[in-house]
Design a protein around this motif. Structure first.
Motif: not given
Length: 686
Positions: A307-315, A319-325, A327-337
């Motif tokens: 869960f650090g800087a280079n952990g699951l949130a970063s990964a 991934f979500l940016n690479s599939v053009n997800c 921005p709000w969904l990317t933020s929800l998954v990484a910064d929220g969940i």
């Protein structure tokens, strides 16, 4: 359907045997009061066999709530067989209940438990002799190690299915008492089952308040017997039971004459002068290892790698940016969940380490000694050792801790216990303690233990204050407890207890914390800005900031007047773990919103204020009154606010020398607190 009831004294091993036979995960505690109601489960491999785990009782007299529950189940539900579990290290005391169970008219099987400890002490028990004296089959078992359990259970099922007859009661009393019981039996209604007549006659002779009201014709013969023995009828029956037990115990058991190991250990750990320092040292070590060293190192490893800087949130973000997800969904998954749930899950190792130590101390028999030791201390402040048992249970979760207060007969004392039990840090509060300790104090060794002893101090001081009011004044209830023999816990028992407690924490992270983290993310990223509703660039413009900003002034005198801290405190009433989840979503670094003093003040308030929603629901059920529930929650919040205010403002004054309105208020709180502690008790309302 076959019903088997497990009955026995507290600490005899009923619930452990229940778990072994059913595969259930009922909580096992090495002290009285863990089972406070009948619990049922299906026997493993036998779909038509139901086993009931009854509360631990010393007799079938209706003096305590657990005795009433057990007796009503045995008399009204009429199970097919009673499996009487007996602590082999305390035969005399346990056989007292056996003499009563044999009178009910239900087949009884005796299971002499803890036989491994009996043999280790060099004693020998003869089950054949016990069977002959009490008229029921007797087995030697060890519920802890599984010795003899299957054989005993098989016999119980066979007896329930194929042998509905009950052997006659073998034990007998003096001729004069037997004559009185025979006379009373003859007066019973003709429809009364012959097998139950002995039980009812004895209860009528004892003037049992739940049975004897319609049998005034028996008074004359009862009084004649009382006059002959110069004692009351209930004491006469008790004396007759022990007289019979004593007459046959020498034939049933051979004592080695050696001093048991438990007595040698108790000479040290229950010593008048050493007991409390030893307890403090042990609990200091438990929290030091769980939070600061072993558990802290494991949590730090998980945080850095998952869960650090280079952990699951970063990964996940990559991934979500690479599939053009979006921005709000990317933020929800990484910064929220991931940030919210991950911040809670990162403390799982500390939770596991803490519960391993606590489970070991409970299973080996040490924690029951603490209830005995604390009885002497608590009695001076209006509580008894019975009040400390819910506190011990509450170190895992406040809900069962509150529920276990049912065993306290005194209503005022039970209410005081319910109000104060959640002051002790439960498993859900440990992540908050660990977060503050690591983020603001550099993992200082004293932070976690201080939180535990703060809870103890809060309970003691609250007991003193409340006991001196009209609402709670009165005598302290007596506390009688048999101390179980020390034994080495099995890996299975410690692992099961640790798993049960830890898994409930993980389940919260996957349900309540997940939902709450998503809600916090949404409310902290959306708001009205520039006359429009949508995602905001700065959290200060979010809906959550407005909500927190409306209440943060309340906490400003305590040192944490930011809207983020206010929101965390508010959501902590849903689940204390969510405090950490909120910080995971709202803070990239907790040091941005707190310094050491304000952080510790925040910790103190959230440790002592009203517990989570589930625990508040338990308070409502046990109080059975909206007014008393409101009083309990209000007292907890006000008490927490006053302690946090006094702590923060006092230290701030010492460090800066400045006097403000808040400083004066804190001084007033301290003086009022001292006055409440040392004032004379108020006479009780009649």
């Amino acid at each position: 359907m076959v019903k088997i009831a497990l009955a026995g004294n507290p600490n005899c091993g009923k619930t452990m045997l229940f778990n072994a036979l059913t595969g259930s995960n009922q909580y096992v505690g090495n002290w009285a009061g863990v089972t406070v109601e009948a619990k049922e489960g299906r026997m493993k491999g036998e779909t038509d066999v139901v086993i009931a785990d009854l509360p631990g009782i010393y007799s079938l007299s209706p003096y305590t709530p657990e005795e009433v529950v057990a007796r009503n189940y045995l008399v009204n539900e009429e199970p097919d067989v009673i499996l009487n579990i007996i602590d082999g290290t305390n035969l005399e005391r346990n056989l007292y209940l056996t003499t009563q169970l044999c009178e009910i008219g239900i087949p009884v099987i005796m299971a002499i438990n803890m036989i491994d400890i009996v043999r280790r002490n060099g004693d020998i028990i003869n089950p054949e002799e016990i069977s002959e004296h009490f008229g029921c089959v007797c087995f030697e078992i060890s519920a802890l190690k599984g010795t003899g359990v299957k054989k005993c259970a098989k016999k119980a099922v066979e007896l329930a299915r194929y042998n509905k007859g009950v052997p006659p009661v073998h034990h007998s009393f003096d001729d004069r008492v037997e004559s009185a019981l025979h006379f009373i039996s003859a007066l019973l209604p003709t429809g009364t089952d012959m097998l139950h007549k002995r039980y009812y006659a004895t209860k009528i002779f004892e003037r049992d308040k739940l049975i004897s009201s319609d049998f005034d014709d028996c008074e004359s013969i009862i009084k004649d017997v009382e006059k002959y023995y110069d004692d009351d009828s209930e004491s006469i029956i008790a004396d007759q039971r022990y007289k019979y037990i004593t007459s046959c115990i020498d034939e049933c058991r051979t004592k080695s004459g050696k001093t048991p190991v438990s007595e040698k250990i108790d000479s040290i750990v229950t010593n008048k002068y050493l007991s409390l320092p030893i307890f403090a040292l042990i609990m200091f070590g438990v929290y030091y290892l769980s939070v600061t060293t072993l558990g802290g190192a494991l949590s730090e490893f998980i945080t850095q790698n998952l869960f650090g800087a280079n952990g699951l949130a970063s990964a996940a973000e990559g991934f979500l940016n690479s599939v053009n997800c979006a921005p709000w969904l990317t933020s929800l998954v990484a910064d929220g969940i991931i940030a919210g749930v991950g911040s809670v899950l990162s403390f799982v190792p500390q939770i596991i380490v803490l519960f391993i130590f606590l489970s070991f101390l409970e299973d080996c028999g040490y924690m029951s000694r603490i209830a005995f030791i604390m009885d002497k201390l608590f009695r001076k402040f209006g509580l008894s050792g019975k009040s400390f048992i819910p506190i011990l249970v509450g170190t895992g979760c406040g809900v069962p801790g509150i529920m276990s207060s049912r065993t306290i007969e005194n209503v005022n004392e039970r209410r005081m216990t319910i109000i104060t039990t959640t002051f002790i840090p439960c498993g859900a509060k440990l992540p908050v303690i660990a977060l503050i300790a690591s983020a603001l104090f550099g993992g200082a060794w004293w932070v976690a233990p201080s939180a535990y002893f703060l809870g103890i101090a809060a309970i003691i001081s609250s007991g003193i204050i409340l006991k001196k009011t009209k609402l709670f004044s009165g005598d302290v209830s007596p506390f009688v407890m048999e101390l179980p023999s020390y034994h080495m816990p099995t890996f299975k028992s410690v692992a099961r207890a640790t798993w049960d407690r830890s898994w409930s924490y993980v389940k919260k992270a996957g349900t309540i914390i997940l939902i709450a983290s998503c809600g916090v993310w949404f409310l902290s990223n959306f708001g009205f800005y520039g006359g429009k509703f949508g995602m905001v660039q700065r959290m200060d413009n979010s809906i959550l900031a407005y909500i927190g900003g409306a209440i943060d002034i309340v906490f400003a005198p305590l040192g944490f007047g930011s809207w983020q801290a206010a929101v965390a405190t508010l959501l902590g009433l849903i689940a204390k773990e969510e405090i950490v989840g909120v910080f995971g979503v709202l803070y990239s670094n907790i040091g941005e919103g707190f310094n050491a003093l304000s952080g510790y003040s925040f910790l103190v308030f959230n440790l002592l204020c009203a517990p989570c929603v589930a625990a508040m629901g338990a308070i409502r059920r046990e109080m059975n009154s909206f007014k008393w529930t409101a009083f309990a929650i209000s007292y907890q919040c006000i008490f927490a606010y006053c302690i946090s205010l006094a702590l923060y403002q006092t230290v701030l004054f010492i460090s800066t020398g400045r006097i403000t309105v808040q400083t004066v208020c804190a001084a007033a709180v301290i003086m009022m607190f001292i006055f409440m502690l040392f004032r004379k008790p108020v006479k009780r309302i009649k």
